[in-house]
Design an enzyme around this catalytic site. Sequence first.
Site, short mmCIF file in Angstrom:
data_model
loop_
_atom_site.label_atom_id
_atom_site.label_comp_id
_atom_site.label_asym_id
_atom_site.label_seq_id
_atom_site.Cartn_x
_atom_site.Cartn_y
_atom_site.Cartn_z
CG ASN A 91 -3.27 -10.15 3.44
OD1 ASN A 91 -2.05 -10.06 3.25
ND2 ASN A 91 -4.11 -10.38 2.47
N GLY A 111 -6.37 0.27 0.69
CA GLY A 111 -7.44 -0.15 -0.21
C GLY A 111 -6.99 -1.41 -0.92
CE LYS A 171 -3.18 -13.78 1.32
NZ LYS A 171 -2.31 -13.17 0.37
CG LEU A 212 5.40 1.35 10.81
CD1 LEU A 212 6.54 1.53 11.79
CD2 LEU A 212 4.07 1.27 11.58
CE LYS A 251 0.21 -2.48 -4.60
NZ LYS A 251 1.03 -3.38 -3.82
CB CYS A 285 -5.51 -8.16 -0.66
SG CYS A 285 -5.16 -8.80 -2.29
C1 UGA Z 1 -1.42 -7.24 0.07
C2 UGA Z 1 -0.25 -7.85 0.86
O1 UGA Z 1 0.76 -6.87 1.06
C3 UGA Z 1 0.35 -9.06 0.12
O2 UGA Z 1 1.35 -9.66 0.91
C4 UGA Z 1 -0.78 -10.07 -0.16
O3 UGA Z 1 -0.30 -11.18 -0.89
C5 UGA Z 1 -1.88 -9.40 -0.94
O4 UGA Z 1 -2.37 -8.27 -0.21
C6 UGA Z 1 -2.97 -10.40 -1.17
O5 UGA Z 1 -3.60 -10.83 -0.21
O6 UGA Z 1 -3.13 -10.89 -2.31
P1 UGA Z 1 -1.60 -5.57 -2.05
O7 UGA Z 1 -3.08 -5.51 -1.71
O8 UGA Z 1 -1.19 -5.82 -3.45
O9 UGA Z 1 -0.89 -6.72 -1.16
O10 UGA Z 1 -0.98 -4.18 -1.64
P2 UGA Z 1 -0.09 -3.58 -0.45
O11 UGA Z 1 1.19 -3.15 -1.00
O12 UGA Z 1 -0.07 -4.45 0.72
O13 UGA Z 1 -0.93 -2.26 -0.11
C7 UGA Z 1 -2.28 -2.32 0.38
C8 UGA Z 1 -2.80 -0.94 0.72
O14 UGA Z 1 -2.15 -0.45 1.89
C9 UGA Z 1 -2.55 0.12 -0.36
O15 UGA Z 1 -3.73 0.89 -0.52
C10 UGA Z 1 -1.41 0.94 0.19
O16 UGA Z 1 -1.42 2.26 -0.29
C11 UGA Z 1 -1.70 0.88 1.67
N1 UGA Z 1 -0.51 1.13 2.53
C12 UGA Z 1 0.55 0.27 2.49
C13 UGA Z 1 -0.50 2.21 3.40
O17 UGA Z 1 -1.47 3.00 3.47
N2 UGA Z 1 0.60 2.40 4.18
C14 UGA Z 1 1.67 1.57 4.16
O18 UGA Z 1 2.64 1.81 4.93
C15 UGA Z 1 1.65 0.49 3.29
#
Ligand code: UGA
Length: 437
Positions: free
Chosen positions: A208, A257, A204, A250, A320, A260
């Site tokens: 992340n 943010g 996990k 990417l 997000k 997690c």
């Molecule tokens: C993340 C992980 O993706 C999940 O697999 C995990 O279960 C979860 O944390 C957790 O530990 O509970 P989450 O925080 O809901 O999920 O959101 P993400 O979709 O991963 O996005 C995280 C951040 O990264 C957002 O702010 C998003 O805007 C940013 N991001 C994502 C980018 O800046 N670029 C990207 O290409 C993808």
Amino acid sequence: MDIGVIGAGYVGLVTAACFAKLGHKVICVDIDTAKINALKKGKIPIYEPGLDQLVRSGLRAKNIYFTANIKSAIAKSTVIFIAVGTPPKDNGEADLTYIENVARKIATEMPSYRLIVEKSTVPVQTGKRIEETIKAYNKKKIKFDVASNPEFLREGQAISDFLSPDRIVIGVNSKKARDILSSIYASFKAPIIVTDIESAELIKHASNSFLAMKISYINSIANICERCGADIVKVSKGIGLDRRIGKDFLNSGVGFGGFCFPKDLEAFIRISEKLGYDFDLLRSVKRVNDYQKILFIKKIEESLWVLNGKTIAVLGIAFKPNTDDIRYAPAIDIIKMLQNEGVKIKAFDPQAMKNAKTVLKDVKFCKDAYSAVRDSDCLCIITDWDEFKSLDLKRVKRLMKQPIIVDGRNIYEPKDVEKFGLKYKGIGRYYDRRHQD
Ligand code: UGA
């Protein structure tokens, strides 16, 4: 299977609702009685697409039951998932007080064999600690197993992530625990990876942090793009098509943010330190992510020259799209930084404004994107909500005092914006005007 889920937060609630959908009998417990009373009526405390219907249909089918009484949940459930919070302490370490409390409670209340499963994100070796705690308080020497079954769901698409995962990770140290967990997930098509508890816990953290690293990596490449006349969208596509790299995560922008990545990254750095390893790579991931917000402010400053006294429209506050979650949202820091420079903020977010009002002061929250944009000197896009991708740019231009868009999520193509007479700045975007493709 009779399943208990302790903690009705994001992970707990989604886990409980999805297990109920799969036909298990689920009891979901939380100490927050107001939350439990609302849940009993099918009222969901968070915005997560589809979750309210799932909980309500679980309630109707009598597959899900909410209670504040942990004792009765322990008595009635053979398998108990721990999904309580592990908030960060001041030094970034995860605070495991709630986990320990639950472990002690289970030890004293379990009437017969129980399988206790960690679902919350916890530091590696927490399973061992839970086991030791239960052993210490379990005076009647009742048999039990501890297992780790980390969750990989993303907010905003939590239900589909839960029901159609890429893989299911089960960390166990007994055949009985393995059989029980495998039978709970028997209807899933995803591969089940069975490991020891420590490996499951680490999977996990490592997942992340790897994803966070991918984002900081592409953001660093975006910063190079800006300095050498390359375009990050093309670069990202070009590298992502290599199957060994993969195209997901990417997208460059203002940085990651949410509750997690920033918290887990920090916790993983601390765990590594405690284990005697300096995970310098992850420290850089965090540094790049923090700096991305400062670079965004610099971009706005380049366009507006003096920030003091200007009005900026901010579209998107949630960390997000498809969530109302503003925890560690880049928009919150960016808005505060701009306010420190004397900027007036007008903001709009489709779901997160109620939460944003609790942490932001002196922001004019608007009813829609166009009201936010009216009379502003610059429009900043910080969250990539779908509805911001199809703004009427002619109208935007007409409403703004100065026609400038700074797009922190690269949701627009520079040429599509510029043809409306708006100036456009993205993250790592380069638009060669000689080639109009
Ligand atoms: C993340 C992980 O993706 C999940 O697999 C995990 O279960 C979860 O944390 C957790 O530990 O509970 P989450 O925080 O809901 O999920 O959101 P993400 O979709 O991963 O996005 C995280 C951040 O990264 C957002 O702010 C998003 O805007 C940013 N991001 C994502 C980018 O800046 N670029 C990207 O290409 C993808």
